[in-house]
Scaffold this motif. Sequence first.
Motif, mmCIF file in Angstrom:
data_model
loop_
_atom_site.group_PDB
_atom_site.id
_atom_site.type_symbol
_atom_site.label_atom_id
_atom_site.label_comp_id
_atom_site.label_asym_id
_atom_site.label_seq_id
_atom_site.Cartn_x
_atom_site.Cartn_y
_atom_site.Cartn_z
ATOM 1 N N LYS A 1 0.913 -1.356 -0.145
ATOM 2 C CA LYS A 1 -0.082 -0.085 0.160
ATOM 3 C C LYS A 1 0.953 1.223 -0.023
ATOM 4 O O LYS A 1 1.979 1.339 0.834
ATOM 5 C CB LYS A 1 -0.807 0.091 1.079
ATOM 6 N N MET A 2 0.567 2.075 -0.960
ATOM 7 C CA MET A 2 1.304 3.441 -1.030
ATOM 8 C C MET A 2 0.359 4.584 -0.762
ATOM 9 O O MET A 2 -0.960 4.603 -0.960
ATOM 10 C CB MET A 2 1.751 3.523 -2.329
ATOM 11 N N TYR A 3 0.955 5.750 0.063
ATOM 12 C CA TYR A 3 0.224 7.118 0.330
ATOM 13 C C TYR A 3 1.006 7.937 -0.665
ATOM 14 O O TYR A 3 2.164 8.187 -0.638
ATOM 15 C CB TYR A 3 0.349 7.066 1.536
ATOM 16 N N ILE B 1 5.265 14.177 -7.667
ATOM 17 C CA ILE B 1 4.538 13.027 -7.138
ATOM 18 C C ILE B 1 5.463 12.474 -5.984
ATOM 19 O O ILE B 1 6.534 12.002 -6.230
ATOM 20 C CB ILE B 1 3.707 12.275 -7.983
ATOM 21 N N LYS B 2 5.050 12.511 -4.754
ATOM 22 C CA LYS B 2 5.929 11.570 -3.884
ATOM 23 C C LYS B 2 4.989 10.485 -3.186
ATOM 24 O O LYS B 2 3.907 10.733 -3.102
ATOM 25 C CB LYS B 2 6.161 12.575 -2.540
ATOM 26 N N GLY B 3 5.580 9.521 -2.880
ATOM 27 C CA GLY B 3 5.010 8.339 -2.168
ATOM 28 C C GLY B 3 5.671 7.620 -1.052
ATOM 29 O O GLY B 3 6.901 7.815 -1.294
ATOM 30 N N ILE B 4 4.959 7.087 -0.422
ATOM 31 C CA ILE B 4 5.500 6.524 0.980
ATOM 32 C C ILE B 4 4.731 5.296 1.177
ATOM 33 O O ILE B 4 3.443 5.130 1.217
ATOM 34 C CB ILE B 4 5.528 7.354 2.065
ATOM 35 N N SER B 5 5.407 4.284 1.368
ATOM 36 C CA SER B 5 4.689 2.842 1.873
ATOM 37 C C SER B 5 4.036 2.890 3.289
ATOM 38 O O SER B 5 4.420 3.664 4.218
ATOM 39 C CB SER B 5 5.517 1.588 1.320
#
Length: 155
Positions: free
Chosen positions: A73-75, A85-89
Amino acid sequence: MKTTVSAKPATIKRDWYLIDATDLILGRMASQIATILRGKNKTSYTPHMDCGDYVVVINADKVAFTGKKLEQKMYYHHTGYIGGIKGISAAKLMEKKPEDVIYKAVQRMISRNKLGRQMMTKLRVYAGAEHPHTAQNPTVLDIASKNKKNKKGDV
């Protein structure tokens, strides 16, 4: 004929609830919290008013995920710049700030307008077991029994 009674700001009574998130499934718990924040569990529910109660969630760092959501799952968020665009698990976010996982899950179940933002101010999430709201004397909610999956043989 009876008239429909609409809640007014002076007639709304707000309670405090305490939820222990230890081993609770994130999405199922978040939907219960969203219902309480919205006020849909009350008989005096009025769609255009904030009729909900206060919710305090403790042990946010011990919430459970089903399947491989913790790793997959990524936020995402966008910085506003081109290609920003940045993402964190979910696993990294649980290490950094476990309160945000529950906060974001509930926030995305509530309407995205002025009334929804007002409802989200009544949610308090803490990673540990201590919270500063003992003076409000919150009622302990046991939503674990609602969240358990029925196994074969259970009635």
